[in-house]
Design an enzyme around this catalytic site. Structure first.
Site, PDB file in Angstrom:
ATOM      1  N   ALA A   1     -10.748   0.753   3.905  1.00  0.00           N
ATOM      2  CA  ALA A   1     -10.331   0.312   5.237  1.00  0.00           C
ATOM      3  C   ALA A   1      -9.283  -0.771   5.039  1.00  0.00           C
ATOM      4  O   ALA A   1      -9.226  -1.414   3.988  1.00  0.00           O
ATOM      5  CB  ALA A   1     -11.528  -0.237   5.990  1.00  0.00           C
TER       6      ALA A   1
ATOM      7  N   GLY B   1     -13.733   2.625   2.299  1.00  0.00           N
ATOM      8  CA  GLY B   1     -13.551   3.695   3.289  1.00  0.00           C
ATOM      9  C   GLY B   1     -12.954   4.961   2.684  1.00  0.00           C
ATOM     10  O   GLY B   1     -13.187   6.060   3.186  1.00  0.00           O
TER      11      GLY B   1
ATOM     12  N   GLU C   1     -15.812   6.699   1.154  1.00  0.00           N
ATOM     13  CA  GLU C   1     -16.613   7.228   2.262  1.00  0.00           C
ATOM     14  C   GLU C   1     -15.957   8.470   2.875  1.00  0.00           C
ATOM     15  O   GLU C   1     -16.637   9.415   3.273  1.00  0.00           O
ATOM     16  CB  GLU C   1     -16.800   6.148   3.332  1.00  0.00           C
ATOM     17  CG  GLU C   1     -17.639   4.982   2.844  1.00  0.00           C
ATOM     18  CD  GLU C   1     -17.725   3.869   3.870  1.00  0.00           C
ATOM     19  OE1 GLU C   1     -16.713   3.165   4.073  1.00  0.00           O
ATOM     20  OE2 GLU C   1     -18.798   3.724   4.482  1.00  0.00           O
TER      21      GLU C   1
ATOM     22  N   GLU D   1     -17.458  -3.002  -1.034  1.00  0.00           N
ATOM     23  CA  GLU D   1     -17.550  -3.846   0.168  1.00  0.00           C
ATOM     24  C   GLU D   1     -18.300  -5.150  -0.047  1.00  0.00           C
ATOM     25  O   GLU D   1     -17.947  -6.173   0.546  1.00  0.00           O
ATOM     26  CB  GLU D   1     -18.208  -3.059   1.321  1.00  0.00           C
ATOM     27  CG  GLU D   1     -17.278  -2.088   2.027  1.00  0.00           C
ATOM     28  CD  GLU D   1     -17.174  -0.719   1.367  1.00  0.00           C
ATOM     29  OE1 GLU D   1     -17.637  -0.573   0.225  1.00  0.00           O
ATOM     30  OE2 GLU D   1     -16.633   0.204   1.996  1.00  0.00           O
TER      31      GLU D   1
HETATM   32  N1  COA Z   1      -6.394  -2.897   2.765  1.00  0.00           N
HETATM   33  C1  COA Z   1      -5.148  -3.409   2.971  1.00  0.00           C
HETATM   34  N2  COA Z   1      -4.219  -3.468   2.012  1.00  0.00           N
HETATM   35  C2  COA Z   1      -4.530  -2.977   0.812  1.00  0.00           C
HETATM   36  C3  COA Z   1      -5.799  -2.422   0.524  1.00  0.00           C
HETATM   37  C4  COA Z   1      -6.746  -2.394   1.574  1.00  0.00           C
HETATM   38  N3  COA Z   1      -7.972  -1.861   1.401  1.00  0.00           N
HETATM   39  N4  COA Z   1      -5.813  -2.025  -0.776  1.00  0.00           N
HETATM   40  C5  COA Z   1      -4.614  -2.310  -1.265  1.00  0.00           C
HETATM   41  N5  COA Z   1      -3.834  -2.880  -0.323  1.00  0.00           N
HETATM   42  C6  COA Z   1      -2.440  -3.360  -0.468  1.00  0.00           C
HETATM   43  C7  COA Z   1      -2.376  -4.649  -1.273  1.00  0.00           C
HETATM   44  O1  COA Z   1      -2.633  -5.756  -0.442  1.00  0.00           O
HETATM   45  C8  COA Z   1      -0.956  -4.615  -1.768  1.00  0.00           C
HETATM   46  O2  COA Z   1      -0.091  -4.992  -0.726  1.00  0.00           O
HETATM   47  P1  COA Z   1       1.175  -5.974  -1.036  1.00  0.00           P
HETATM   48  O3  COA Z   1       2.034  -5.168  -1.973  1.00  0.00           O
HETATM   49  O4  COA Z   1       1.773  -6.178   0.315  1.00  0.00           O
HETATM   50  O5  COA Z   1       0.601  -7.195  -1.671  1.00  0.00           O
HETATM   51  C9  COA Z   1      -0.732  -3.122  -2.025  1.00  0.00           C
HETATM   52  O6  COA Z   1      -1.708  -2.419  -1.260  1.00  0.00           O
HETATM   53  C10 COA Z   1      -0.901  -2.733  -3.477  1.00  0.00           C
HETATM   54  O7  COA Z   1      -2.175  -3.177  -3.906  1.00  0.00           O
HETATM   55  P2  COA Z   1      -2.403  -4.117  -5.203  1.00  0.00           P
HETATM   56  O8  COA Z   1      -3.699  -4.829  -5.026  1.00  0.00           O
HETATM   57  O9  COA Z   1      -1.202  -4.952  -5.470  1.00  0.00           O
HETATM   58  O10 COA Z   1      -2.514  -2.981  -6.324  1.00  0.00           O
HETATM   59  P3  COA Z   1      -3.312  -3.086  -7.705  1.00  0.00           P
HETATM   60  O11 COA Z   1      -2.914  -1.883  -8.485  1.00  0.00           O
HETATM   61  O12 COA Z   1      -3.157  -4.426  -8.330  1.00  0.00           O
HETATM   62  O13 COA Z   1      -4.878  -2.934  -7.300  1.00  0.00           O
HETATM   63  C11 COA Z   1      -6.729  -1.977  -6.104  1.00  0.00           C
HETATM   64  C12 COA Z   1      -5.332  -1.763  -6.708  1.00  0.00           C
HETATM   65  C13 COA Z   1      -7.113  -0.715  -5.352  1.00  0.00           C
HETATM   66  C14 COA Z   1      -7.733  -2.276  -7.223  1.00  0.00           C
HETATM   67  C15 COA Z   1      -6.680  -3.196  -5.154  1.00  0.00           C
HETATM   68  O14 COA Z   1      -5.595  -2.999  -4.242  1.00  0.00           O
HETATM   69  C16 COA Z   1      -7.909  -3.387  -4.330  1.00  0.00           C
HETATM   70  O15 COA Z   1      -8.910  -3.874  -4.850  1.00  0.00           O
HETATM   71  N6  COA Z   1      -7.892  -3.006  -3.025  1.00  0.00           N
HETATM   72  C17 COA Z   1      -8.960  -3.223  -2.126  1.00  0.00           C
HETATM   73  C18 COA Z   1     -10.074  -2.224  -2.362  1.00  0.00           C
HETATM   74  C19 COA Z   1     -11.243  -2.509  -1.435  1.00  0.00           C
HETATM   75  O16 COA Z   1     -11.886  -3.540  -1.513  1.00  0.00           O
HETATM   76  N7  COA Z   1     -11.520  -1.570  -0.544  1.00  0.00           N
HETATM   77  C20 COA Z   1     -12.597  -1.657   0.394  1.00  0.00           C
HETATM   78  C21 COA Z   1     -12.104  -2.170   1.700  1.00  0.00           C
HETATM   79  S1  COA Z   1     -13.437  -2.242   2.887  1.00  0.00           S
END
Ligand code: COA
Length: 258
Positions: free
Chosen positions: A64, A109, A112, A132
């Site tokens: 999400a 999400g 999910e 989460e």
């Molecule tokens: N919501 C909003 N933005 C998100 C996102 C999310 N769930 N997941 C990634 N992004 C965005 C990042 O903020 C970043 O944006 P920016 O370039 O403007 O800073 C962009 O996507 C790239 O992500 P980044 O974190 O820089 O890539 P990474 O390769 O270093 O890491 C992940 C990848 C997937 C490990 C990391 O993005 C992450 O942990 N995301 C969240 C996952 C999560 O907790 N999901 C559950 C949500 S309820």
């Protein structure tokens, strides 16, 4: 639609969640567009199967949209979860097969969403998880329920409580995905499976989805009653006559979905 692209490839609708700059994170608009894409596909007779995948190289769906979730209140949080649950339930109960082609991160999400699909095929690069709790929340789009039903409570609790990501091979070992393939083979594998299912009796496929998905939420005796009812109902179809006649005549069946 801005964040969701659809392409009908010879009866297989490829639905791509396409916000690669945010790793395809599900904001409210994207959830709405996913609902729209499935609504349209439901009534489109040319669509025989759906493949759901993520745009870009890195992600299926990274969850999400955290920037939206960060401002939620108890009231909007409940509404957000209910909306996502409704859209994902419609995917789970979709009358045509839905295959998730998991091309990268499937987190929160995104995991999910994959769980709501009927079949999951993962690229070797995929990473799945429900992180989460590391954000101070729990999965809200059906993940606690579907993960526990699919994997059993023990493994589901381990993944949900640690928030750990697992790779494709581990996801296969625990039953979270059906198959793991090389990244360059992902879409071809998903399409081949979708086409194989599309070549079967469509009414039978629809009944099988209903028997499994609805039946698994019933006591077994009621599930079997549903199974027997659907089994009997299929005797009214041209497809049943064609399927059996084709077998007896040692030829391939030509199903019409009637
Ligand atoms: N919501 C909003 N933005 C998100 C996102 C999310 N769930 N997941 C990634 N992004 C965005 C990042 O903020 C970043 O944006 P920016 O370039 O403007 O800073 C962009 O996507 C790239 O992500 P980044 O974190 O820089 O890539 P990474 O390769 O270093 O890491 C992940 C990848 C997937 C490990 C990391 O993005 C992450 O942990 N995301 C969240 C996952 C999560 O907790 N999901 C559950 C949500 S309820």
């Amino acid at each position: 639609m801005e964040n969701v692209k659809t392409e009908n490839r010879d009866g297989v609708l490829v639905v791509t969640i396409d916000r690669p700059k945010s790793l395809n994170a599900l904001n409210a608009q994207t959830i709405e567009e996913i609902a729209e894409a499935f609504d349209a596909a439901k009534s489109d007779a040319s669509v025989k199967a759906v493949i759901l995948t993520g745009g870009g190289e890195k992600a299926f769906v990274a969850g999400a949209d955290i920037s939206e979730l960060a401002t939620m209140t108890p009231v909007t949080g409940k509404a957000t979860a209910e909306k996502g649950q409704k859209v994902f339930a419609a995917i789970e109960r979709f009358p045509k097969p839905v295959i998730a082609a998991i091309n990268g991160f499937a987190l929160g999400g995104g995991c999910e969403l994959a769980l709501a699909c009927h079949i999951r095929i993962a690229s070797q690069k995929a990473q799945l998880g429900l992180p989460e709790v590391s954000l101070g929340i729990i999965p809200g789009y059906g993940g606690t329920q579907r993960m526990a039903r699919l994997l059993g409570k023990g493994k589901a609790l381990e993944l949900i409580l640690t928030g750990d990501r697992i790779g494709a091979d581990e996801a296969l070992a625990v039953g979270l995905v059906n198959r793991v393939v090389a990244p360059e083979e992902l879409m071809a594998t998903a399409e081949a499976m979708a086409k194989k299912i599309a070549s079967r009796g469509q009414l039978a496929v629809r009944a099988a989805i209903e028997a499994v998905m609805s039946g698994s939420e019933m006591p077994q005796a009621e599930g079997q009653l549903l199974e027997a009812t659907l089994f009997g109902l299929l005797a009214s179809t041209d497809d049943m006559r064609e399927g059996m006649q084709a077998f007896l005549e040692k030829r391939a069946a030509n199903f019409q979905g009637k």
